[in-house]
Design a protein around this motif. Structure first.
Motif, PDB file in Angstrom:
ATOM      1  N   CYS A  17      49.909  -8.872  -8.345  1.00  0.00           N
ATOM      2  CA  CYS A  17      49.467  -7.692  -8.978  1.00  0.00           C
ATOM      3  C   CYS A  17      48.713  -6.629  -8.175  1.00  0.00           C
ATOM      4  O   CYS A  17      48.306  -6.903  -6.949  1.00  0.00           O
ATOM      5  N   HIS A  19      46.763  -4.814  -8.340  1.00  0.00           N
ATOM      6  CA  HIS A  19      45.236  -4.752  -8.489  1.00  0.00           C
ATOM      7  C   HIS A  19      44.269  -5.544  -7.857  1.00  0.00           C
ATOM      8  O   HIS A  19      43.503  -5.472  -7.070  1.00  0.00           O
ATOM      9  N   CYS A  20      44.682  -7.092  -8.295  1.00  0.00           N
ATOM     10  CA  CYS A  20      43.909  -8.187  -7.727  1.00  0.00           C
ATOM     11  C   CYS A  20      44.542  -9.088  -6.728  1.00  0.00           C
ATOM     12  O   CYS A  20      44.059 -10.073  -6.102  1.00  0.00           O
ATOM     13  N   GLN A  22      46.829 -11.090  -7.441  1.00  0.00           N
ATOM     14  CA  GLN A  22      47.306 -12.419  -8.051  1.00  0.00           C
ATOM     15  C   GLN A  22      48.873 -12.461  -8.235  1.00  0.00           C
ATOM     16  O   GLN A  22      49.318 -11.369  -8.656  1.00  0.00           O
ATOM     17  N   CYS A  37      48.694  -8.613 -15.846  1.00  0.00           N
ATOM     18  CA  CYS A  37      48.375  -9.487 -14.961  1.00  0.00           C
ATOM     19  C   CYS A  37      47.689 -10.717 -15.477  1.00  0.00           C
ATOM     20  O   CYS A  37      46.802 -10.392 -16.360  1.00  0.00           O
ATOM     21  N   CYS A  40      43.449 -10.204 -14.188  1.00  0.00           N
ATOM     22  CA  CYS A  40      42.732  -9.121 -14.095  1.00  0.00           C
ATOM     23  C   CYS A  40      43.203  -8.203 -15.309  1.00  0.00           C
ATOM     24  O   CYS A  40      42.463  -7.127 -15.703  1.00  0.00           O
TER      25      CYS A  40
HETATM   26 ZN   LIG Z   1      45.477  -8.556 -11.657  1.00  0.00          ZN
END
Ligand SMILES: [Zn+2]
Length: 155
Positions: A17, A19-20, A22, A37, A40
């Motif tokens: 991901c 963004h995070c 993961q 995701c 998140c």
């Molecule tokens: Zn994420």
């Protein structure tokens, strides 16, 4: 991970991901959908780099789906293949979900190359639902590779 942002395993594509961080697995049968995701809920981007095929089973799962796949058959010792590599990167970066880009190292997977009658490299093929729509051989720039894919998908 290789130089890309996603990799394949026996169940699907594993992508981090943005963004995070993961890692998320998108199953083969859902590669054409926009995933989110699991951690998140951010949207997972489509792969922007070629996917490296590690096993024949991954190849079969990948080309068996409804998302078209452009496959680059190459080998480390092949000079023209090395010229094509950055062009394939460019094509993958611009594919934007219309199709996936994958690479098959024919030296690592000789049985696959033989089964698909890859006689010269680089060879590029376009596959969807397990069918080969078109194939071409020889190095060319990204724009010409994109034109080859467009033509294959239009026909
Ligand atoms: Zn994420």
């Amino acid at each position: 991970m290789s130089h890309g942002d996603a990799m394949l395993d026996d169940k699907g594509m594993v992508t981090a991901c943005p963004h995070c961080g993961q890692k998320n697995r998108v199953p083969y049968e859902r590669l054409g959908e926009t995933g989110i995701c699991g951690n998140c809920k951010a949207a997972l981007p489509f792969p922007s780099a070629p996917l490296e095929i590690g096993q024949e089973a991954q190849f079969l799962r990948l080309i068996g789906g409804t998302v078209p796949v452009l496959v680059d058959f190459w080998a480390p010792w092949c000079g023209p293949c090395r010229m094509v590599a950055p062009e394939m990167d460019r094509v993958a970066a611009g594919a934007g979900g219309r199709f996936l880009v994958a690479k098959v190292n024919t030296e690592a997977l000789p049985a696959l190359a033989q089964r698909y009658q890859i006689q010269g490299i680089p060879t590029m093929g376009v596959y969807v639902s397990g069918r080969e729509l078109a194939r071409t051989s020889g190095a060319r720039p990204a724009a010409a590779i994109e034109a080859f894919v467009r033509q294959a998908l239009a026909g």
